[in-house]
Design a protein around this motif. Sequence first.
Motif, PDB file in Angstrom:
ATOM      1  N   TYR A  58       0.874  -1.634   0.194  1.00  0.00           N
ATOM      2  CA  TYR A  58       0.037   0.326  -0.073  1.00  0.00           C
ATOM      3  C   TYR A  58       0.864   1.015   0.114  1.00  0.00           C
ATOM      4  N   THR A  59       0.808   2.130  -1.072  1.00  0.00           N
ATOM      5  CA  THR A  59       1.205   3.351  -1.012  1.00  0.00           C
ATOM      6  C   THR A  59       1.284   3.920   0.492  1.00  0.00           C
ATOM      7  N   PRO A  60       1.697   5.548   0.481  1.00  0.00           N
ATOM      8  CA  PRO A  60       2.321   5.717   2.051  1.00  0.00           C
ATOM      9  C   PRO A  60       0.305   7.201   2.613  1.00  0.00           C
ATOM     10  N   ASP A  61      -0.915   7.271   1.136  1.00  0.00           N
ATOM     11  CA  ASP A  61      -1.718   7.479   1.232  1.00  0.00           C
ATOM     12  C   ASP A  61      -2.611   6.481   1.658  1.00  0.00           C
ATOM     13  N   GLY A  62      -2.280   5.201   2.025  1.00  0.00           N
ATOM     14  CA  GLY A  62      -3.404   3.926   2.071  1.00  0.00           C
ATOM     15  C   GLY A  62      -3.506   3.561   0.464  1.00  0.00           C
ATOM     16  N   ALA A  63      -3.423   3.932  -0.149  1.00  0.00           N
ATOM     17  CA  ALA A  63      -3.707   3.038  -1.784  1.00  0.00           C
ATOM     18  C   ALA A  63      -3.327   2.285  -1.774  1.00  0.00           C
ATOM     19  N   ASN A  65      -1.220  -0.286  -3.866  1.00  0.00           N
ATOM     20  CA  ASN A  65      -0.075  -0.396  -5.456  1.00  0.00           C
ATOM     21  C   ASN A  65       0.325  -1.885  -6.546  1.00  0.00           C
TER      22      ASN A  65
END
Length: 199
Positions: A58-63, A65
């Motif tokens: 998951y990306t740092p903003d929670g999305a 990857n």
Amino acid sequence: MIKVGLTGGIGCGKSYVADLLRRQHISVYDTDKEAKRLMMESATIRQGLVDRIGERAYTPDGALNRELIASYLFASPLHAERINRLVHPVVQDDFLQWVDKQNGSLVVMECAILYESGFDRLVDEVLLVRAPERVCIERVMKRDGASETQVRARMAAQMSDEERCKRAHYIINNDGNSDVEGILRDMWMKIGGGRLHED
């Protein structure tokens, strides 16, 4: 309530058939779309992906990857099996909860990998959409901007139409010339979903 599985190979036009059914106010559960949603919303899946792939799943903003997960999936059949074992049970439970909330005599599960995932055991009837290989290839090349080689590789990874045909209860040939809506209306009467309206 009758549960119908709607399946077919890449480029066959199963999403087109699903849209025809939605226009008739028939509830359709899109497993691909809902799996993507659940990969964001399900704590079980999120933790499982992090355990298998690492924090970068998951990306740092929670999305999600998607690029990293796709590269992990396609790296080996074992990786794909691990992800499927994680995601499929959650999708199955979500589908059954969704069914409980629906009204009407019939619902549809749209699923490209209906048999491979074992989801066929969740439905009462299976409707297979198929089209000639050349038609499917041209549709996917146009839709995805993919090369013929790429499309053929994706096709090779799927169950064959011959095998699907042996297991399906109903078959629609969506070759671009057939009256798909008319065939679907007749088929729906046989399945027990009632009469579909003509536009």
